[in-house]
Write a protein that holds these residues in place. Structure first.
Motif, PDB file in Angstrom:
ATOM      1  N   ASP A  57       0.853  -1.189   0.000  1.00  0.00           N
ATOM      2  CA  ASP A  57       0.000   0.000   0.000  1.00  0.00           C
ATOM      3  C   ASP A  57       0.887   1.236   0.000  1.00  0.00           C
ATOM      4  O   ASP A  57       1.631   1.472   0.959  1.00  0.00           O
ATOM      5  CB  ASP A  57      -0.907   0.002   1.229  1.00  0.00           C
ATOM      6  CG  ASP A  57      -1.851   1.196   1.267  1.00  0.00           C
ATOM      7  OD1 ASP A  57      -1.855   1.979   0.300  1.00  0.00           O
ATOM      8  OD2 ASP A  57      -2.571   1.354   2.264  1.00  0.00           O
ATOM      9  N   HIS A  94      -7.547   5.635   7.391  1.00  0.00           N
ATOM     10  CA  HIS A  94      -7.117   4.331   7.866  1.00  0.00           C
ATOM     11  C   HIS A  94      -5.630   4.124   7.549  1.00  0.00           C
ATOM     12  O   HIS A  94      -5.037   4.885   6.769  1.00  0.00           O
ATOM     13  CB  HIS A  94      -7.939   3.221   7.208  1.00  0.00           C
ATOM     14  CG  HIS A  94      -7.652   3.070   5.738  1.00  0.00           C
ATOM     15  ND1 HIS A  94      -8.241   3.878   4.785  1.00  0.00           N
ATOM     16  CD2 HIS A  94      -6.830   2.222   5.062  1.00  0.00           C
ATOM     17  CE1 HIS A  94      -7.796   3.529   3.583  1.00  0.00           C
ATOM     18  NE2 HIS A  94      -6.938   2.527   3.724  1.00  0.00           N
ATOM     19  N   GLN A  96      -3.105   0.750   6.427  1.00  0.00           N
ATOM     20  CA  GLN A  96      -3.301  -0.603   5.911  1.00  0.00           C
ATOM     21  C   GLN A  96      -1.967  -1.323   5.741  1.00  0.00           C
ATOM     22  O   GLN A  96      -0.986  -0.753   5.245  1.00  0.00           O
ATOM     23  CB  GLN A  96      -4.030  -0.557   4.563  1.00  0.00           C
ATOM     24  CG  GLN A  96      -4.300  -1.928   3.967  1.00  0.00           C
ATOM     25  CD  GLN A  96      -5.260  -1.870   2.797  1.00  0.00           C
ATOM     26  OE1 GLN A  96      -6.185  -1.054   2.778  1.00  0.00           O
ATOM     27  NE2 GLN A  96      -5.065  -2.736   1.816  1.00  0.00           N
ATOM     28  N   ASP A 123      -5.720  -8.273   3.838  1.00  0.00           N
ATOM     29  CA  ASP A 123      -5.650  -6.841   4.137  1.00  0.00           C
ATOM     30  C   ASP A 123      -6.025  -6.567   5.591  1.00  0.00           C
ATOM     31  O   ASP A 123      -7.130  -6.886   6.026  1.00  0.00           O
ATOM     32  CB  ASP A 123      -6.588  -6.054   3.221  1.00  0.00           C
ATOM     33  CG  ASP A 123      -6.171  -6.135   1.766  1.00  0.00           C
ATOM     34  OD1 ASP A 123      -4.969  -6.306   1.510  1.00  0.00           O
ATOM     35  OD2 ASP A 123      -7.053  -6.044   0.890  1.00  0.00           O
ATOM     36  N   VAL A 125      -6.826  -3.601   7.811  1.00  0.00           N
ATOM     37  CA  VAL A 125      -7.204  -2.189   7.685  1.00  0.00           C
ATOM     38  C   VAL A 125      -7.508  -1.657   9.079  1.00  0.00           C
ATOM     39  O   VAL A 125      -8.427  -2.135   9.753  1.00  0.00           O
ATOM     40  CB  VAL A 125      -8.420  -2.028   6.761  1.00  0.00           C
ATOM     41  CG1 VAL A 125      -8.795  -0.555   6.639  1.00  0.00           C
ATOM     42  CG2 VAL A 125      -8.132  -2.622   5.389  1.00  0.00           C
TER      43      VAL A 125
END
Length: 475
Positions: A57, A94, A96, A123, A125
């Motif tokens: 990410d 958020h 991640q 993922d 999160v």
């Protein structure tokens, strides 16, 4: 990582304290150029990967991972406590990271406060408002039975990647191009380099081995705990861990580099084979400059594969994976691949092609032949590899690590050597990693750099060799 044409088979053979910066404090944003350890350890400019965009990410820049892992070989259960210092690269609601669904989260905190989270597939999160260029401290408690993940490859030695558990409960990891997320929460993409520390606990006689320097080792109540620190930033695919009945043998190279061999107990013949490494390291330092890290290790695991994990080279227990040419190839990656790392997986040719060329140069000298004769042999197979798997810098994403990213670029570097002359060529081979110490680079970075350094426009030369559908004619 190394590839070899053996009976037609390709074999895989590539801390600062968290108190240094207050939680939530601003951190300087990276420039467009690769950052270095001396500027700010672990500071990176993450991108979305051009080949595997589903992993990693670009919204986070991990600065430091502290992994505290306990392993139970009987139940095949890992209990982990992970502390991550990361920088948000943009405003977001958020944070991640990647973490395999096999692992169950117990709790997550951000800067000391509990945080809500969702763990969807791989993922993780975390619901926490993030502000660009602020640093956050995450603590993640988790446990479970780690399993490897499928590899995007057609290689027979690379069906799965990440955490592997043997039949008797021993552990090893190899994770190129990704798979670190199979055992810890991570921004699993090569442009995000970070510092690492490891605390590994397991029942004796098992011992935990990881990257960097062994800081301490103790055994209490039948449990052995080792602490490791990697004080120069590494990409996640270059991180390794093994938990097995291993014995350490130490020595130093001629230049004083501390070298450790971690081999299965009762296997002195493996130590004897690995003792070929110091001579190979001496040869490499003559051509590439001083070894770029503080220590070097070799770790033998229950695999047919191997790769250049940073400062602790992980090798399978096979004749080829422990051969002198593979030792040279994997050590060459400490400069080309580890000291300077590709921005994303499209440019794995950058490190694999050069390591392959260097291996060929070493083989030529060792065999008393010429580099040209080695390249002539490799050139026989290269057109088929390019046809089957694509150009080296535009390969089939489902054929990761195929020979097209090794042999074509190795031939390319040899053509450039003949064009520039040996002295100039090796000067630049040596200069590139030092000029990008602890950073990342992409296609434009390296091709432009070579053009600038030589005073020639080499863009067409690189494009033909790396992006062309057919193999260029050799001189």
């Amino acid at each position: 990582m190394v590839a070899a044409l053996v009976a037609g088979v390709l074999l895989l053979a590539g801390c600062t304290s968290s108190d240094d910066e207050p939680d939530g404090s601003p951190s300087p944003a990276p420039s467009a150029q690769a950052t270095t350890s001396s500027e700010s350890p672990g500071l990176s400019n993450p991108v979305e990967d051009g080949v595997y965009p589903e992993v990693g990410d670009p919204g986070v820049d991990a600065l430091e991972y502290a992994l505290d892992i306990a392993w139970d070989p009987d139940t095949r259960t890992m209990t982990g406590r992970e502390t991550v210092r990361l920088r948000a690269t943009d405003d977001a609601d958020h944070l991640q990271l990647d973490l395999a669904a096999d692992l169950e989260i117990g709790s997550v905190s951000v800067d000391g406060s509990d945080a809500a989270y969702e763990h969807r597939g791989k993922d993780l999160v975390i619901s926490h408002a993030a502000r660009a260029d602020q640093v956050y401290r995450l603590v993640i408690e988790y446990d479970g039975t780690p399993t490897p993940v499928p590899a995007p490859s057609q290689r027979r030695d690379m069906d799965t990647i990440g955490w592997e558990t043997t039949a008797d409960g021993e552990v090893w990891t190899m994770q190129q191009p990704y798979g670190a997320y199979s055992w810890y929460a991570v921004n699993d993409q090569p442009s995000d380099k970070a510092l690492y520390s490891f605390t590994i606990t397991a029942p004796a006689p098992l011992v935990g081995v990881a990257n960097g320097e062994l800081v301490s080792r103790s055994t209490t109540a039948g449990e052995t705990t080792t602490r490791w620190e990697l004080d120069e930033p590494a990409a996640s695919y270059l991180v390794t861990i093994a938990i097995a009945d291993l014995v350490e043998t130490k020595e130093r190279s001629a230049s004083g580099v501390p070298i450790a061999y971690w081999t299965p107990r009762g296997r002195p013949e493996l130590v004897a084979k690995l003792r070929e490494a110091p001579a190979g390291l001496d040869w490499l330092e003559e051509r590439l400059g001083p070894y770029p890290f503080g220590s070097l290790g070799f770790l033998i695991v229950d695999s047919t594969s191997g790769m250049e994990t940073q400062t602790m080279i992980t090798l399978g227990d096979s004749a080829y994976a422990t051969s002198p040419e593979v030792l040279v190839h994997e050590m060459a990656h400490q400069w080309w691949g580890d000291q300077v790392t590709p921005v994303d997986w499209r440019d794995m040719w950058m490190n694999e092609g050069m390591a392959m060329f260097i291996q060929g140069a070493w083989q030529a000298q060792s065999d008393g032949t010429t580099i040209e004769s080695v390249m002539d042999e490799w050139a026989e197979t290269e057109p088929r590899l390019r046809s089957d798997h694509g150009p080296p810098a535009d390969y089939d994403p489902e054929a990761f690590g195929a020979g097209n990213v090794y042999y074509g670029p190795a031939l390319m570097w040899d053509e450039l050597r003949k064009r520039l002359g040996d002295d100039e060529f090796w000067r630049l081979v040596r200069a590139w990693p030092a000029a990008h110490d602890n950073g990342n680079a992409d296609y434009a970075d390296i091709t432009t750099w070579w053009s600038e350094q030589t005073g020639e426009d080499l863009s067409g030369f690189f494009d033909d060799w790396l992006l062309g559908e057919t193999t260029p004619q050799r001189s």
